[in-house]
Design a protein around this motif. Structure first.
Motif, short mmCIF file in Angstrom:
data_model
loop_
_atom_site.label_atom_id
_atom_site.label_comp_id
_atom_site.label_asym_id
_atom_site.label_seq_id
_atom_site.Cartn_x
_atom_site.Cartn_y
_atom_site.Cartn_z
N LYS A 78 10.56 -2.22 -29.84
CA LYS A 78 11.15 -2.34 -28.53
C LYS A 78 11.75 -1.13 -27.75
O LYS A 78 11.40 -1.03 -26.57
N GLU A 83 4.11 -4.07 -27.62
CA GLU A 83 4.47 -5.58 -27.94
C GLU A 83 3.40 -5.84 -29.10
O GLU A 83 3.18 -6.95 -29.15
N ARG A 106 8.33 -10.74 -35.73
CA ARG A 106 8.12 -11.80 -34.43
C ARG A 106 9.55 -12.48 -34.25
O ARG A 106 10.17 -12.61 -33.25
N ASN A 109 11.88 -9.80 -33.02
CA ASN A 109 11.48 -9.42 -31.67
C ASN A 109 10.25 -10.34 -31.05
O ASN A 109 9.30 -10.20 -31.31
N HIS A 111 8.66 -10.91 -28.65
CA HIS A 111 7.76 -10.34 -27.71
C HIS A 111 6.79 -9.66 -28.58
O HIS A 111 5.58 -9.06 -28.29
N ASP A 113 3.77 -9.17 -31.30
CA ASP A 113 2.75 -9.64 -32.21
C ASP A 113 1.97 -8.63 -33.09
O ASP A 113 1.92 -7.59 -32.54
#
Ligand code: PNS
Length: 166
Positions: A78, A83, A106, A109, A111, A113
């Protein structure tokens, strides 16, 4: 894909890691190779040494940066605006643990992947532990690690022996 992060212990970086780095770098704009600084483990190489060996190994790959991190990978991603996590898979046996980590990251966070790259066949058996074991017993590690770091490993492991914690 913009910024991607390839995390690991890299104790030390192997030819298999370098293969994943080169292939992943071709899939994103910027690849951060993130070296875990884990106080709880006693690695063979300090985080600084592992970063230094990685920097020499990736020299010439233009969109790759090597950095050190501690704490949660999801938080570090982050912070970097990444991402995508890149992971290498060597065998079916890697999958269960990696699947668990991908889902946990995931959850932490949403977002984030994880993209898995299959190992190249010639590196299926290769790991940092195998490299250290071979070096500690006087075996030939040519081709198992980047040429630029081979002497670092031989000097350290043969001098200090097989004393690291797996
Ligand atoms: O090379 P390794 O030892 O298999 O790498 C493991 C690594 C660094 C990817 C993993 O231990 C990690 O991400 N550690 C950071 C702490 C964290 O985020 N833990 C929760 C992940 S589910």
């Amino acid at each position: 894909m913009k910024t991607a992060i390839y995390p690991g212990s890299f104790d030390p970086v192997t030819a298999g890691h370098l293969d994943i780095i080169r292939r992943a770098a071709g899939l994103c704009d910027r690849l951060i190779v993130a070296v875990l600084h884990n106080q709880a483990k006693k690695p063979a190489f300090s985080p600084e040494e592992r970063c230094d060996m990685l920097r020499r190994a990736v020299d010439g790959v233009p969109n790759v940066e090597v950095r050190m991190f501690s704490g949660l990978l999801a938080d570090y991603a982050k912070q970097l605006g990444a991402e995508t996590i890149i992971k290498g898979l060597r065998a079916v046996s890697d999958f269960e643990y990696e699947f668990q980590m991908a889902l946990a990251n995931r959850k932490l966070n949403p977002h984030l992947d994880t993209v898995f790259l299959m190992t190249s066949a010639e590196y299926m058996y290769l790991s940092s532990s195998i490299v250290k074991d071979i070096a500690a017993h006087g075996g030939d590690i040519t081709g198992l690690v980047p040429d630029s770091i081979q002497d670092d490993i031989l000097l350290r492991i043969r001098k200090e022996g097989n004393t690291w914690q797996r």
